[in-house]
Write a protein that holds these residues in place. Structure first.
Motif, PDB file in Angstrom:
ATOM      1  N   ASP A   1       0.805  -1.234   0.000  1.00 45.69           N
ATOM      2  CA  ASP A   1       0.000   0.000   0.000  1.00 45.69           C
ATOM      3  C   ASP A   1       0.834   1.278   0.000  1.00 45.69           C
ATOM      4  N   LEU A   2       2.001   1.227  -0.652  1.00 47.72           N
ATOM      5  CA  LEU A   2       2.885   2.390  -0.729  1.00 47.72           C
ATOM      6  C   LEU A   2       3.146   2.751  -2.201  1.00 47.72           C
TER       7      LEU A   2
ATOM      8  N   SER B   1       4.071   7.699   2.271  1.00 43.16           N
ATOM      9  CA  SER B   1       2.666   7.708   2.704  1.00 43.16           C
ATOM     10  C   SER B   1       1.957   6.454   2.219  1.00 43.16           C
ATOM     11  N   ASP B   2       1.154   5.874   3.106  1.00 36.54           N
ATOM     12  CA  ASP B   2       0.433   4.670   2.709  1.00 36.54           C
ATOM     13  C   ASP B   2      -1.004   4.993   2.323  1.00 36.54           C
TER      14      ASP B   2
ATOM     15  N   ASP C   1      -4.649   4.064   3.129  1.00 37.29           N
ATOM     16  CA  ASP C   1      -5.469   3.443   4.154  1.00 37.29           C
ATOM     17  C   ASP C   1      -6.945   3.420   3.767  1.00 37.29           C
TER      18      ASP C   1
END
Length: 196
Positions: free
Chosen positions: A104-105, A180-181, A183
């Motif tokens: 998720d990056l 930042s991921d 979410d």
């Protein structure tokens, strides 16, 4: 000759806050799992393994033939179980280090991964940083694999193992991308979008 590095992508989560597995989410017309796998390969990883759990079959279908899918039987217990399964799958891999990356990056480019890969050795611990803040990916020398796998459990990946260590080398990657991921769906607008 540079030391061979294995790429390990943790992509087993159900993405409860997102509303579905983030590995399958598309960003710029490409599923996040494919984007991350491509970046790991372009960064110079000699092999790439993807830890699967939620929607495992759908995720497997998106993987290139030369990428190994690793099942994490207890993936629902948290990231630690995925990390443990991934590290244990590397036992026979002729690699000096493993680069652990998260699915998720999307703003961590191949160039940032390559910068970390360039520091590979059997006894190192190297972590990407963004404006000085430690993030992902993290490179673990082979010397530490079994120790990390033994300490990983539930939702605790390598965080507890890393805490307080004086030998973690931070490599700044903020000039290349963002750690930042993703979410929630709104996060796909990009890092800092909520502050614009």
């Amino acid at each position: 000759m540079p030391e061979p590095v294995a790429g390990l992508l943790l992509a087993a989560g159900a993405g409860r806050r997102f509303g579905g597995p983030k590995a399958l989410v598309e960003y710029d017309g490409e599923p996040l799992v494919q984007r991350a796998v491509r970046n790991l390969a372009e960064a110079g990883c000699a092999s790439v393994r993807v830890v699967v759990g939620a929607s495992a079959e759908q995720v497997r279908e998106l993987l290139p033939p030369d990428v190994t899918a690793v099942s994490a039987p207890r993936w629902q217990d948290g990231m630690g179980e995925s990390l443990k399964a991934g590290l244990e799958s590397l036992a026979g891999e002729p690699a000096a280090a493993v680069l652990v990356h998260l699915v998720d990056l999307p703003w961590v480019p191949a160039a940032a991964l390559a910068r970390i890969v360039g520091a590979a050795a059997e006894d190192v611990v190297v972590r990407a940083a963004y404006q000085g803040v430690p993030g992902h990916p993290v490179l673990f020398g082979r010397r530490w694999w079994s120790e990390i796998a033994d300490s990983a459990h539930g939702d605790h990946g390598a965080r507890d193992w890393l805490r307080g260590r004086g030998d973690v080398r931070l490599v700044e990657c903020g000039d290349l991308g963002s750690g930042s991921d993703v979410d929630r769906p709104g996060d796909l607008a990009g890092p800092g979008a909520e502050r614009r």
